[in-house]
Design an enzyme around this catalytic site. Structure first.
Site, mmCIF file in Angstrom:
data_model
loop_
_atom_site.group_PDB
_atom_site.id
_atom_site.type_symbol
_atom_site.label_atom_id
_atom_site.label_comp_id
_atom_site.label_asym_id
_atom_site.label_seq_id
_atom_site.Cartn_x
_atom_site.Cartn_y
_atom_site.Cartn_z
ATOM 1 N N GLY A 1 0.829 -1.204 0.000
ATOM 2 C CA GLY A 1 0.000 0.000 0.000
ATOM 3 C C GLY A 1 0.862 1.253 0.000
ATOM 4 O O GLY A 1 1.908 1.285 0.634
ATOM 5 N N ARG B 1 5.616 -15.511 -4.985
ATOM 6 C CA ARG B 1 4.284 -16.135 -5.124
ATOM 7 C C ARG B 1 3.529 -15.403 -6.222
ATOM 8 O O ARG B 1 2.455 -14.874 -6.015
ATOM 9 C CB ARG B 1 3.514 -16.029 -3.807
ATOM 10 C CG ARG B 1 4.120 -16.844 -2.675
ATOM 11 C CD ARG B 1 3.587 -16.413 -1.321
ATOM 12 N NE ARG B 1 2.133 -16.373 -1.313
ATOM 13 C CZ ARG B 1 1.427 -15.507 -0.567
ATOM 14 N NH1 ARG B 1 2.023 -14.623 0.192
ATOM 15 N NH2 ARG B 1 0.119 -15.540 -0.583
ATOM 16 N N GLY C 1 6.510 -2.335 3.367
ATOM 17 C CA GLY C 1 6.185 -2.867 4.676
ATOM 18 C C GLY C 1 6.768 -4.261 4.824
ATOM 19 O O GLY C 1 7.692 -4.645 4.091
ATOM 20 N N ASP C 2 6.199 -5.049 5.722
ATOM 21 C CA ASP C 2 6.779 -6.366 6.004
ATOM 22 C C ASP C 2 6.864 -7.252 4.763
ATOM 23 O O ASP C 2 7.854 -7.946 4.560
ATOM 24 C CB ASP C 2 6.010 -7.069 7.134
ATOM 25 C CG ASP C 2 4.521 -7.178 6.846
ATOM 26 O OD1 ASP C 2 4.043 -6.567 5.865
ATOM 27 O OD2 ASP C 2 3.824 -7.885 7.606
ATOM 28 N N GLY C 3 5.850 -7.186 3.900
ATOM 29 C CA GLY C 3 5.854 -8.018 2.694
ATOM 30 C C GLY C 3 7.005 -7.670 1.774
ATOM 31 O O GLY C 3 7.783 -8.547 1.364
ATOM 32 N N THR D 1 5.006 2.339 6.012
ATOM 33 C CA THR D 1 3.608 1.950 6.172
ATOM 34 C C THR D 1 2.924 2.960 7.071
ATOM 35 O O THR D 1 3.489 3.404 8.074
ATOM 36 C CB THR D 1 3.411 0.530 6.770
ATOM 37 O OG1 THR D 1 2.039 0.410 7.184
ATOM 38 C CG2 THR D 1 4.279 0.233 7.970
ATOM 39 N N ASP E 1 0.647 2.155 8.869
ATOM 40 C CA ASP E 1 0.227 1.380 10.046
ATOM 41 C C ASP E 1 1.231 1.423 11.201
ATOM 42 O O ASP E 1 0.879 1.090 12.330
ATOM 43 C CB ASP E 1 0.013 -0.092 9.659
ATOM 44 C CG ASP E 1 -0.988 -0.254 8.533
ATOM 45 O OD1 ASP E 1 -1.843 0.629 8.379
ATOM 46 O OD2 ASP E 1 -0.899 -1.247 7.800
ATOM 47 N N ASP F 1 3.479 -0.622 11.914
ATOM 48 C CA ASP F 1 3.566 -1.930 12.569
ATOM 49 C C ASP F 1 4.871 -2.670 12.273
ATOM 50 O O ASP F 1 4.969 -3.877 12.485
ATOM 51 C CB ASP F 1 2.362 -2.809 12.184
ATOM 52 C CG ASP F 1 2.260 -3.058 10.685
ATOM 53 O OD1 ASP F 1 3.049 -2.464 9.921
ATOM 54 O OD2 ASP F 1 1.381 -3.831 10.278
ATOM 55 N N ARG G 1 -25.174 12.450 18.857
ATOM 56 C CA ARG G 1 -25.054 11.103 18.295
ATOM 57 C C ARG G 1 -23.794 10.395 18.776
ATOM 58 O O ARG G 1 -22.867 11.030 19.271
ATOM 59 C CB ARG G 1 -24.938 11.193 16.767
ATOM 60 C CG ARG G 1 -26.227 11.406 16.049
ATOM 61 C CD ARG G 1 -25.953 11.609 14.573
ATOM 62 N NE ARG G 1 -27.188 11.665 13.826
ATOM 63 C CZ ARG G 1 -27.316 12.257 12.646
ATOM 64 N NH1 ARG G 1 -26.284 12.852 12.093
ATOM 65 N NH2 ARG G 1 -28.478 12.247 12.035
ATOM 66 N N MET H 1 -7.642 2.579 9.442
ATOM 67 C CA MET H 1 -6.778 1.466 9.033
ATOM 68 C C MET H 1 -5.748 1.157 10.124
ATOM 69 O O MET H 1 -5.695 1.836 11.146
ATOM 70 C CB MET H 1 -6.057 1.817 7.737
ATOM 71 C CG MET H 1 -6.910 1.678 6.500
ATOM 72 S SD MET H 1 -5.879 1.951 5.037
ATOM 73 C CE MET H 1 -7.028 1.471 3.746
ATOM 74 N N ARG I 1 -4.319 -2.430 10.038
ATOM 75 C CA ARG I 1 -4.176 -3.895 10.036
ATOM 76 C C ARG I 1 -4.326 -4.458 11.449
ATOM 77 O O ARG I 1 -5.277 -4.150 12.131
ATOM 78 C CB ARG I 1 -2.838 -4.310 9.409
ATOM 79 C CG ARG I 1 -2.859 -4.275 7.913
ATOM 80 C CD ARG I 1 -1.834 -5.172 7.302
ATOM 81 N NE ARG I 1 -0.501 -4.942 7.831
ATOM 82 C CZ ARG I 1 0.561 -5.628 7.466
ATOM 83 N NH1 ARG I 1 0.444 -6.574 6.579
ATOM 84 N NH2 ARG I 1 1.732 -5.369 7.974
ATOM 85 N N HIS J 1 -8.888 4.600 2.819
ATOM 86 C CA HIS J 1 -7.751 5.010 1.986
ATOM 87 C C HIS J 1 -7.481 6.510 2.018
ATOM 88 O O HIS J 1 -6.425 6.950 1.548
ATOM 89 C CB HIS J 1 -7.963 4.536 0.546
ATOM 90 C CG HIS J 1 -7.981 3.038 0.437
ATOM 91 N ND1 HIS J 1 -9.087 2.297 0.757
ATOM 92 C CD2 HIS J 1 -7.005 2.159 0.112
ATOM 93 C CE1 HIS J 1 -8.803 1.014 0.609
ATOM 94 N NE2 HIS J 1 -7.544 0.897 0.219
HETATM 95 O O1 F6P Z 1 -0.850 -1.547 5.018
HETATM 96 C C1 F6P Z 1 -1.540 -0.364 4.896
HETATM 97 C C2 F6P Z 1 -2.973 -0.579 4.780
HETATM 98 O O2 F6P Z 1 -3.401 0.697 4.635
HETATM 99 C C3 F6P Z 1 -3.702 -1.311 5.919
HETATM 100 O O3 F6P Z 1 -3.928 -0.496 7.016
HETATM 101 C C4 F6P Z 1 -4.958 -1.780 5.236
HETATM 102 O O4 F6P Z 1 -5.507 -2.901 5.885
HETATM 103 C C5 F6P Z 1 -4.465 -2.127 3.894
HETATM 104 O O5 F6P Z 1 -3.364 -1.303 3.633
HETATM 105 C C6 F6P Z 1 -5.488 -1.997 2.782
HETATM 106 O O6 F6P Z 1 -4.828 -2.124 1.566
HETATM 107 P P1 F6P Z 1 -5.511 -2.247 0.126
HETATM 108 O O7 F6P Z 1 -6.880 -1.692 0.207
HETATM 109 O O8 F6P Z 1 -4.610 -1.455 -0.754
HETATM 110 O O9 F6P Z 1 -5.491 -3.696 -0.191
#
Ligand code: F6P
Length: 369
Positions: A16, A89, A125-127, A148, A150, A152, A185, A192, A194, A293
């Site tokens: 992302g 992969r 990110g990690d991937g 990222t 996130d 994380d 309300r 986001m 993860r 997003h």
């Molecule tokens: O890793 C970033 C992130 O924004 C996460 O928080 C979210 O779960 C994910 O990407 C969504 O990614 P996409 O919609 O691009 O698959």
């Protein structure tokens, strides 16, 4: 490979997007020029090298001072990204329409050689960093840059993109306060992150949320309903709830929107679930806002720009110093390098005893536990 053999470095942005990617790209290109190195951008992760036929420009573009001028403040990535292009992969469509995942990493290494790319700087990110470690193990010189929204990723104080996401979410919470009070309300804001609650926690505290639900603290919806009732007894007829997309009820599971082959499960829907349950239990009207997003777009904050520029320059210095298979890491007040394998060993989640959690509780914020 000797550092003297570097002539050309390749940049890849994977997963992302995050505000600050272009600032890193600019810093890499300008720093590399100082060494007399050429820089190329590989389109869409590694797809530019793996499927060059899909690109009119051949999938690999030359980056020079002119092509990176004026991009520091731009969100997104000028070379494109994908979360479907893992070379280990790689999804290949078969003649019968089914999709098979194939390891194309050896072929990718070969394509690097053919393109004359001596070293790779992978922003992700990690991937993406795991792919980088895999390619490094096969002999490619690789430097990782942690990205990222996130936050994380382990072994770095912070990733770039996180501060921008938190700043935007905080501004949204400010805006939602006025409409929540006016209509009396419950506003549930899904963000986001993860499986980590960093964005929810930081934006929730900075944006004066009353309840913050994060993956690290499984929640009890009745406890959240009780917070709302208690607020009502003291005349506060509105409540702001921030919920991380990966939050889950105690004993329950995360909300998943779906899963596509070759991609991680798509989280989402928890905000609506929480809002519905709270309305049922308290009788108070609720609304859900999913920031999604929007958190990934926009101009990076000055903090993220500076970190991104420092990361890009440090990645080139790492190559100059002969390093490989390391990730640039923020360790205030400096940057240093961590082995890629260490950085991807575990996900960095919110420590339950960190001072931000403690301070949130001191401020009366509920985590639904
Ligand atoms: O890793 C970033 C992130 O924004 C996460 O928080 C979210 O779960 C994910 O990407 C969504 O990614 P996409 O919609 O691009 O698959």
């Amino acid at each position: 490979m000797s550092i003297r053999t570097i002539r050309k470095i390749g940049i890849s942005t994977g997963g992302g997007d995050a505000p600050g990617l272009n600032a890193v790209i600019r810093a890499i290109v300008l720093s590399a020029l100082q060494h007399g190195w050429e820089t190329v951008g590989i389109r869409d992760g590694f797809n530019g090298l793996l499927t060059p036929e899909d690109y009119p420009d051949g999938g690999v573009i030359t980056l020079n001072a002119k092509s990176v001028a004026g991009i520091t403040h731009l969100g997104g990535t000028i070379i494109g990204t994908t979360n479907r292009g893992d070379p280990t992969r790689f999804p290949v469509i078969q003649s019968d329409g089914t999709v098979l995942e194939v390891d194309r990493s050896d072929e990718l290494i070969q394509r690097f050689t053919e393109a004359g790319i001596d070293a790779l700087i992978t922003l992700g990110g990690d991937g993406s960093l795991a792919i980088g470690a895999h390619l490094a193990a096969k002999g490619l010189r690789v430097i990782g840059v942690p990205k990222t929204i996130d936050n994380d990723l382990d072994k770095t104080f912070m990733t770039f993109g996180f501060d921008t996401a938190v700043s935007f979410a905080t501004e949204c919470l400010d805006r939602l306060h006025t409409t929540a009070t006016s209509h009396r309300r419950i506003m549930v804001v899904e963000v986001m992150g993860r499986y980590a609650g960093w964005i929810a926690l930081h934006a929730g505290v900075a944006g004066n949320a009353d309840v913050i639900l994060i993956p690290e603290v499984p929640y009890d919806i009745e406890k959240v309903a009780e917070v709302i009732r208690a607020r009502e007894r003291t005349g506060r007829l509105y409540t702001i709830v921030v919920v991380a997309e990966g939050a889950k009820p105690a004993g329950g599971a995360v909300s998943v929107l779906g899963k596509t082959m070759g991609q991680a499960e798509k989280l989402g829907g928890i905000g609506e679930k929480v809002a519905h349950e709270l309305q049922e239990r308290t009788g108070r009207e609720s609304r859900t806002v999913v920031l999604g997003h929007l958190l990934r777009g926009g101009s990076p904050t000055s903090f993220d720009r500076l970190v991104a520029l420092r990361f890009g320059a440090a990645a080139v210095r790492a190559l100059d110093e002969g390093l490989s298979s390391v990730m640039v890491s923020l360790d205030p007040p400096t940057v240093r390098y961590e082995p890629l394998r260490e950085a991807i060993r575990r996900m960095k989640t919110v420590p339950l005893d960190c001072d931000t959690m403690e301070s949130a509780r001191d401020l009366g914020i509920s985590f639904g536990d």
